[in-house]
Design an enzyme around this catalytic site. Structure first.
Site, PDB file in Angstrom:
ATOM      1  N   ASP A  36      20.957 -10.590   6.516  1.00  0.00           N
ATOM      2  CA  ASP A  36      20.284 -11.716   7.151  1.00  0.00           C
ATOM      3  C   ASP A  36      20.572 -11.762   8.646  1.00  0.00           C
ATOM      4  O   ASP A  36      21.629 -11.319   9.107  1.00  0.00           O
ATOM      5  CB  ASP A  36      20.750 -13.038   6.534  1.00  0.00           C
ATOM      6  CG  ASP A  36      20.372 -13.155   5.069  1.00  0.00           C
ATOM      7  OD1 ASP A  36      19.418 -12.474   4.661  1.00  0.00           O
ATOM      8  OD2 ASP A  36      21.035 -13.921   4.349  1.00  0.00           O
ATOM      9  N   TYR A  37      19.662 -12.357   9.373  1.00  0.00           N
ATOM     10  CA  TYR A  37      19.799 -12.562  10.814  1.00  0.00           C
ATOM     11  C   TYR A  37      21.110 -13.279  11.131  1.00  0.00           C
ATOM     12  O   TYR A  37      21.799 -12.948  12.101  1.00  0.00           O
ATOM     13  CB  TYR A  37      18.609 -13.389  11.310  1.00  0.00           C
ATOM     14  CG  TYR A  37      18.601 -13.709  12.787  1.00  0.00           C
ATOM     15  CD1 TYR A  37      18.225 -12.748  13.721  1.00  0.00           C
ATOM     16  CD2 TYR A  37      18.929 -14.979  13.243  1.00  0.00           C
ATOM     17  CE1 TYR A  37      18.204 -13.041  15.080  1.00  0.00           C
ATOM     18  CE2 TYR A  37      18.901 -15.283  14.595  1.00  0.00           C
ATOM     19  CZ  TYR A  37      18.539 -14.312  15.513  1.00  0.00           C
ATOM     20  OH  TYR A  37      18.510 -14.611  16.854  1.00  0.00           O
TER      21      TYR A  37
END
Length: 239
Positions: free
Chosen positions: A103-104
């Site tokens: 994930d970012y």
């Protein structure tokens, strides 16, 4: 020797084999001047394969990289929103692409390669590799929470496979408890750990992947990368 177009493209370092299939369906690939927009085409080294108007050839130099991805970096080779990507960090001559995602907002171990076969060794559904994470979460996990976590949780239309969770510490911070836990899963659904913890009312504050199978992040600093060792590469090939 003939091989499927998507496999050839993956060997050229364009993307993973699965992603190459998607690219073919968009009509961006030509074989001997003819646009190919359906799967099933086979090619040889004598064929001229073009992607977005440029001829592509297999990557001779295979590279295998371990990155400690920082938070705030997208797991992609380019981003339409102009966000920082992993290729802003990993500077190599070869066209590499990530194996799986982070994930970012997450950090930790991410693998990159231009070897389509190695990609499939890790990403294929038949391969169940344990992935270990360290998460900081709000609140204290009860015994019931942990039992539910280990049996599988409904994260919105999907029940996760049994997972492992171990309490590392429970600290009182500004009148609220923060739990640091070690979580091990063998799946990779979108934002899975965040959704699992959220379903138990323990919002994730930070999340870091520290291992994929026998591959361990170790002391690799955040934002740094290195090539896999011979032993690590052999491990992946034998999956």
């Amino acid at each position: 020797m003939e091989e499927r177009l998507q496999k050839y493209m993956a060997r050229c370092g364009i993307a993973s084999r699965r992603k190459c299939e998607e690219i073919i369906l968009t009509g961006k690939v030509k074989v001997n001047g003819i646009v190919i927009n359906e799967l099933g085409t086979k090619v040889t080294l004598d064929d001229i394969v073009e992607y977005e108007g440029k001829r592509i050839l297999p990557e001779e130099n295979k590279v295998y990289i371990m990155l400690n991805k920082p938070e705030g970096v997208i797991t992609s080779v380019k981003d339409e929103k102009g966000r920082k990507t992993i290729l802003d960090i990993v500077k190599v001559e070869e066209r590499v692409y990530p194996i799986g995602r982070l994930d970012y907002d997450s950090s930790g171990l991410l693998l990159l390669t231009n070897d389509g076969d190695i990609y499939n060794n890790i990403i294929h559904p038949r391969v169940k590799i344990d992935k270990k994470y360290i998460a900081e979460c709000k609140g204290v996990f009860s015994k019931e929470d942990m039992e539910r976590f280990e049996k599988g949780l409904d994260i919105g239309g999907y029940v996760t496979a049994p997972a492992k969770i171990r309490i590392i510490s429970e600290d009182l911070v500004k009148n609220s408890y923060i739990s640091t836990v070690e979580i091990t899963i063998s799946e990779g659904k979108n934002r899975q750990i965040r959704r699992m913890c959220s379903s138990l009312n323990h919002e994730v504050i930070s999340l870091k992947r520290v291992s994929i199978g026998d591959l361990k992040l170790g002391y690799l600093q955040q934002g740094k990368y290195r090539e896999l060792t011979k032993e690590e590469l052999q491990y992946i090939k034998e999956l």
